[in-house]
Every structure is written in C-alpha cells, then in structure tokens.
Design an enzyme around this catalytic site. Structure first.
Site, short mmCIF file in Angstrom:
data_model
loop_
_atom_site.label_atom_id
_atom_site.label_comp_id
_atom_site.label_asym_id
_atom_site.label_seq_id
_atom_site.Cartn_x
_atom_site.Cartn_y
_atom_site.Cartn_z
N HIS A 48 0.81 -1.22 0.00
CA HIS A 48 0.00 0.00 0.00
C HIS A 48 0.85 1.28 0.00
O HIS A 48 0.67 2.14 -0.87
CB HIS A 48 -1.01 -0.04 1.15
CG HIS A 48 -1.71 1.24 1.41
ND1 HIS A 48 -2.57 1.81 0.49
CD2 HIS A 48 -1.67 2.10 2.47
CE1 HIS A 48 -3.04 2.96 0.98
NE2 HIS A 48 -2.50 3.15 2.17
N GLU A 76 0.38 5.85 12.45
CA GLU A 76 -0.93 5.30 12.76
C GLU A 76 -0.84 3.81 13.13
O GLU A 76 -1.43 3.37 14.10
CB GLU A 76 -1.84 5.48 11.54
CG GLU A 76 -3.19 4.79 11.63
CD GLU A 76 -4.22 5.65 12.35
OE1 GLU A 76 -3.98 6.86 12.47
OE2 GLU A 76 -5.26 5.09 12.77
N ASP A 77 -0.08 3.04 12.36
CA ASP A 77 -0.14 1.58 12.50
C ASP A 77 1.04 0.96 13.22
O ASP A 77 1.01 -0.22 13.54
CB ASP A 77 -0.25 0.94 11.10
CG ASP A 77 -1.56 1.31 10.41
OD1 ASP A 77 -2.48 1.72 11.12
OD2 ASP A 77 -1.64 1.19 9.18
N ASP A 153 -3.18 8.27 -1.27
CA ASP A 153 -3.50 7.18 -0.34
C ASP A 153 -4.92 6.68 -0.61
O ASP A 153 -5.18 5.48 -0.76
CB ASP A 153 -3.38 7.75 1.09
CG ASP A 153 -3.92 6.82 2.17
OD1 ASP A 153 -3.70 5.60 2.06
OD2 ASP A 153 -4.56 7.33 3.11
MN MN Z 1 -2.90 4.52 3.88
#
Ligand code: MN
Length: 730
Positions: A48, A76-77, A153
């Site tokens: 991604h 974020e992840d 994105d």
């Molecule tokens: Mn993304």
C-alpha cells in the site's frame, strides 16, 4: 508485490541521484515498520505505501513527498512517532507524515468504542463529511502536499476496495465521491479526479457503471476510425498555416459520460451518439497558437453557437486554462475540441501539484504557492472570521456548488456560486457595500436585487451613503435576496450588533405578522418559542429579530407533526382536490370532507368530526366550531395522508386600487405553479380593494412562501389567510 525498483525507475526520470538513496532509506524504514502486517486482501501491508508513493511519483512531486508517502501509515499503524521520523528523515518529511496521519484519524466516521456505547446515535453522515472537509481545508492551508498525499492514499485504497465488506465499500466510495474527488477537482489534479470518480461510481452504481463501460467498449473501432480521420484533416490544415501542434483524441472518463447520460435523460434526449464519448485535444507551444488553431478549426467545421469557452482569458479558479469549442465535424457530428499550450496542459493534468514538482534549487518561499491560489486564501479568511456553523454551511454551498463568473465594472473577474444575486455579489466585494446596497445594474441595466447572476454578467452595485443597514427580508429565503452563506452570515452579524430592544421589537413584529398570516391566535407565542427550545419569549424574539431564527423555520416547525402518539383511532385524511375520501386504518375507506369553516391544509393540526349523514368532516384543531363542540365524543383523531394533493385556501388581500393589480397578483400565483380557484374583488371608496382569492395549496410551506411574495407586490397593503370560523362575505 510491486518492487521499490519501480518507484526508483520513475524517480530517475526527474530526481537527482542523491534523492534516490533518500527514498531507498524511506523504503527500508517502512519495510521494517510494516513487517508481518497484512492488508485485508492478504497482501503484505507494504504494498500500500509503495503504491501510494508511485502515485505521488506520477505527479512528479519532490523526494520529501515520496518518502512521506512511503511512511504515511507508520505513525498510525506502527508505534512510530513524528519525532522518530524527524530524526531520520528531517522535519519536512515528519511534518508531512504527521499531517496525513491527522487527516486519516479525523476523517474516520464513528470510532469503534463510540459505536459500542448504547444509545449513541450514529453521527450524521453529511455532517461528518463536512467536518472532514473542514479538516482537509485547514490542512491544505498549512501545506497542500499533505492533502495531495492523502488523495494518493485514498486512490490506492479505492483501487483495492474489492477486499472490503460491501457496506464498507459503499461508505468509502460515497466519501470519495463527496469529498476526495471534488477536492482533486478544486486542486485541478485531473489525473486523480477522474480515477477517483470512476472507481467510486463502480461501487455506488455498479449497473450504470457497467452499462457505460460497455457502451464505451462497444463501438470503439468505429469511433477510433472516425477520430483518426478528424485528426488527419486537422493535422493537414494546421500544417498548411504553419502552426506546430500535437493533435490527439482524448477519451472522457466513465463518470463524465455517466453524468452526460443523466443530463440527456433530464433533457429528454436519447444518449446514443458515440461521438459524445471523445474529445480532440490540440497542444501547441504558445498562447497565440491556441487562438490561431481555433480559427483553423472554425474554418473547416461550423462551430455550434454557445459552445465556445475561453478559459485562457478567464481561467477557472483551479487555474485551469484552455479554449473549448464544439463544432459540427465530419458527417455533421458534434465534436468537442480543446486547445492549450503544453504549460497549460501540465497545469490541467497535475493541477496544484505542478507547483511542487521537483525543481532544482527550489526551496522555502518557492514552496508557498498557496499564496497564489485566490480561492484558498479567501477560504482561510472566512474560516477565521465566521462562526463554525456558518463556515461549514459556506463550504458546502459555496465551494462545491456550481460557479458563475462575474465581472466588476473595472473588468475584474469574481467567481460566485450559481444562483447568486447582485446582493451576494455586493457582500462578496465588501461587507459595507452589501450593507449599503440599494440596487444594482447588470450589463448597464437596472435589475432587481433578486436577479440571478449569469456567467459573464458585469455587475455594478448602487449604494447609499446614509447609515442604513441590511433588511431582515434579505434573510428570508422565500424572497431570494441572497443565496451565499457568506452574505447571510454578514447580514446576521450586522443584526446581532444592533440594540437588544430593537431586535425584540423586530422579532415581535415578525412573529405576530407570521402568526396572523397563518391564522394562529397571538396568545400562542410562548408555545412557539418553546418549539425552538426557548424558555424565555424575549430571547426567542431577539433570535427572530436578528435573523438567527427565520419565519420559515416557524412554518416548518409548525408543519412537522409532533412525535407523541395520540390516543384514539388513526384516520388518514386524503382529501383530493374536489371530493374527499378518508382511509380508516384497518377498516377501509370512509367518506371525509374538508370543513368549510376553517379550510385546513396539510401541516395544520386537524381533527375529525363524525357527522350524522356526511361521514367525517376534517377541521383545524383550533377551529371555533370544534372548540365549542358539545358532543366531544364525536371528535376523532385524523392525520394527513400523503402529500402531492392540493387544498383550497382562501386569502384576503388589501391593495391599492391600481391598474393591473389583479393581473400582477394572479400572474404571481400561477408562476408559483399554484392553481387559482376563485377570485373576487370588492372596491372601496377610499381607493383600497379587497381581493379574495381561493388557491389550491399543497402544504403550509407553500402557502407561507406565496403570502410572502404577495406582500411584495407593489401596492399590496396586507395579505392574510381567512376562514377562522368566519366565512368571508363576497
Ligand atoms: Mn494509507
């Protein structure tokens, strides 16, 4: 999985060597962070960010943007902080990644933990969309690159939407159509816009999407042969005149064709013409060549009148420039042809992103291009000055509605939302000009302040020096003085600054007038205030007096049925225009008719009275005949049936006895699409006529709108609905 090599190959086309190793470092960092993570599709997560970086590289953005795209999900992840990124990649990359992360968080609909709680209503989709929009705009003001990376994105997420559950697909596609595609449009990034639109449509309307793609595929060979012939002729002619040009056919995007089909449908036209599916584009070196080439084309094929747009002289506010014309080309088929320079072409493909395309030595100030984008700067001004609801409203109506371009007397171009009036325009130029506006000239002719501005109008505002302010009428949407929320907000602001006592007086006058018109006894003022959650009547009057609450809102509040269930049998009143029938639920049809004494219309609170011979008579609840009824047991609860039917309402108009008065009134009523049942006029000695009209009204809102407009007819002194127990005598 796509390899980082693919990204590097693309970067090599426009970035220097040292940028490549910087991107490689970014890749290694992302690889480590996302190790072991999988996407819903089962692919390694890293796919991604790499794809996102590829889209960013397609737009030829600088190395910092490419690295930020690679790292856009690590905060974020993956337990990584902005500070970590800053340490390894510098402040700019950290700032970009941080910005994208914040946007991502804010745009999510309702967080999981909120959903678990009982009785928490789902956030209204529209409102949350607007909220995320607002965040987008604010992010844009800080650094537009953040939004461009976010768009990349989203584009990759849309390309891989198949992996998600159907309900998620739908909501993400809807959000893309509502927010991301229009944003790409506003930023002028056509590349992103068309793909976001097409992908959204695929999920939002799969059948239509399929239909259009098949339509496009079906006659491709015929179409291509046709286009090739056109291009050959054009090349030949351009060569003769010595214009160096590149001519090619451009397929329109699926969504564009879809919209065109919808539009044809509305106009009652059949979409069958394969020639609507393509446009021809002519690229030239210099601006003058655009016009010369246009001349050549118009020489070969007849231009269709009204289909020529000069976006070179009048660029769109997303900076798009081109000449557009539609001609009757070969075999008398209409064909759209666009002319632009290579520079204009670059702007139209990359939009605002073109400014951040890598340029050797470009630093600091060169990056602050948003200064050059007028609409963005204006948006940010408004965001600072307006209250939040006004700002959100403004974004919704002003930024995403259709636009018209208007000239000032000095020849300056202003962009206004479609439907704007001269008054909107005055407020757009300057708040004081709006407040003092008394009239306007469009293209040299005097027009009313409610005139709807058209593309290309030259507008001159007439103003007074005296210290008068706006009129409350300007806020009445029935009268159509202003449509832009910007102007509305300014007018409200002005009234808010007036003395409290003045606002109370104004509010009282408005409320009483509205109640009188609608036939509501004046004693009910406190109850109406309560409907708006005002315990204190005075506060409510102030709100009315400064335009915070409008009289239209009173009408809507009164016509919304209360939620409380009522006792007794429910009867649906469905009186058609002349005869009346009533449906008693579970029993069958029963005869009803509308009472002559009070003539209720849908929106009125009503009650039924069981007569001995004639079924049920439907009265207004406050009808004196009902209030004085002795046999209360014969009253039954009735409800309005479905809308769409009309009901006779009698109105009395007091007006000066002037020529054509009756004609003006009846024209106005029929222009509203309302049928007139009966008209009668009683002349009085003092020069005042009493005009009685019976009109067929569909609901109380329409009635209110009509009464307001009737009051504005020159010479009309008063307008009121009649039929409260007393029958008119004519
Ligand atoms: Mn993304």
């Amino acid at each position: 999985m796509v390899k980082i090599g693919t990204v590097e190959k693309k970067l090599k086309e426009y970035l220097p060597e040292d940028a490549l190793s910087f991107v490689q470092d970014g890749y290694n960092f992302a690889l480590k962070c996302h190790e072991g993570q999988l996407r819903k599709s089962g692919e390694p997560y890293l796919e991604h960010p790499i794809q996102t970086a590829l889209i960013v590289a397609d737009l030829k953005l600088d190395a910092n943007c490419v690295v930020a795209a690679l790292l856009h999900d690590v905060i974020e992840d993956c337990d990584i902080s902005a500070a970590d990124i800053e340490r390894d990649f510098g402040a700019e990359v950290a700032h970009l990644v941080d910005g994208v992360t914040k946007l991502g968080k804010l745009a999510k609909p309702v967080s999981e933990d909120v959903k678990h709680k009982k009785n928490v209503k789902n956030v209204d989709d529209g409102a949350s969309h607007i909220q995320s929009l607002r965040k987008m705009f604010i992010a844009m003001a800080e650094d537009i690159r953040v939004v461009i990376i976010k768009l990349a994105d989203r584009l990759h997420n849309m390309r891989t939407l198949d992996a998600l559950a159907p309900d998620r697909q739908l909501s993400i596609a809807q959000e893309t159509m509502d927010i991301y595609a229009p944003l790409a449009h506003r930023l002028g990034i056509w590349q992103l816009e068309w793909e976001l639109e097409d992908l959204s449509l695929r999920y939002l309307d799969p059948d239509k999407y399929k239909e259009v793609t098949q339509l496009v595929a079906a006659r491709r060979d015929v179409r291509e042969r046709y286009i090739k012939k056109v291009i050959d002729i054009l090349n030949e002619e351009l060569k003769k005149t010595g214009i160096k040009a590149e001519v090619y056919g451009r397929p329109k995007n699926i969504y564009g064709i879809y919209k065109k089909i919808q539009k044809y449908g509305l106009e009652g036209k059949e979409f069958s013409d394969i020639y609507d599916l393509l446009a021809i584009r002519v690229l030239v070196d210099e601006v003058k060549d655009c016009y010369n080439a246009l001349g050549v084309v118009h020489n070969i094929w007849r231009p269709i009148p009204g289909q020529f747009d000069d976006y070179i002289a009048n660029p769109k506010d997303n900076m798009y420039q081109s000449l557009h014309t539609t001609v009757m080309a070969l075999d008398a088929k209409p064909l759209e042809i666009q002319f632009r320079t290579y520079e204009m072409h670059r702007m139209s493909e990359y939009g605002i992103a073109a400014h951040w395309r890598y340029k050797e030595g470009a630093k600091g100030d060169d990056l602050r291009f948003d200064e050059k984008v007028a609409w963005l700067r204006q948006l940010m001004d408004w965001q600072r000055e307006l209250s939040m609801p006004d700002f959100l409203d403004m974004v919704k109506t002003d930024m995403f509605g259709d636009q018209v371009f208007i000239y000032t007397p000095g020849g300056e171009i202003k962009q206004m939302p479609a439907g704007s009036t001269p008054l909107d325009f005055a407020y757009r130029i300057h708040t004081d000009l709006g407040h003092h506006c008394i009239g306007s000239k469009v293209n040299g002719k005097l027009v009313s302040l409610t005139y709807k501005l058209r593309n290309g109008d030259t507008v001159e505002i007439l103003s007074t020096r005296t210290n008068r302010g706006p009129s409350l009428d300007w806020l009445n949407s029935n009268l159509g003085y202003v449509t832009s929320s910007h102007a509305k907000a300014r007018i409200k602001q002005w009234f808010k600054r007036q003395e409290k006592a003045t606002n109370i007086d104004n509010g009282k006058a408005l409320l009483e007038k509205e109640m009188r018109r609608l036939g509501i006894p004046l004693g009910h003022q406190e109850e109406i205030a309560l409907l708006f959650n005002y315990d204190d009547l005075e506060d409510f009057l102030v709100a009315l007096g400064c335009g915070e609450v409008s009289t239209n809102q009173i009408v809507s509040k009164l016509s919304t049925p209360s939620d409380e269930p009522e006792a007794g049998p429910k009867i649906m009143a469905q009186p058609p225009e002349v005869a009346s029938s009533i449906r008693v639920m579970g029993v069958g049809d029963m005869l009803t008719h509308v009472a002559n004494c009070c003539n209720p219309v849908p929106g009125d609170e009503i009650i039924g009275f069981i007569t001995r011979m004639r079924g049920i008579t439907v009265h207004r609840k406050d009808c004196p005949n009902v209030l004085n009824e002795d046999e209360k047991e014969r009253l039954v609860t009735v409800e309005w049936g479905h809308a769409g039917q009309s009901y006779p309402v009698s109105v009395k108009i007091e007006a000066e006895d002037r020529l054509a008065m009756l004609r003006d009134i009846t024209t106005l009523v029929s222009d509203e699409g309302v049928n007139i049942g009966a008209v009668s006029t009683v002349e009085h000695d003092d020069g005042v006529s009493h005009i009685y009209i019976t009109m067929h009204i569909t609901d109380i809102k329409q009635l209110s709108r009509l009464l307001t407009k009737l009051e504005k007819v020159v010479g009309v002194l008063s307008v009121a609905r009649i039929g409260e127990g007393k029958k008119k005598k004519v």
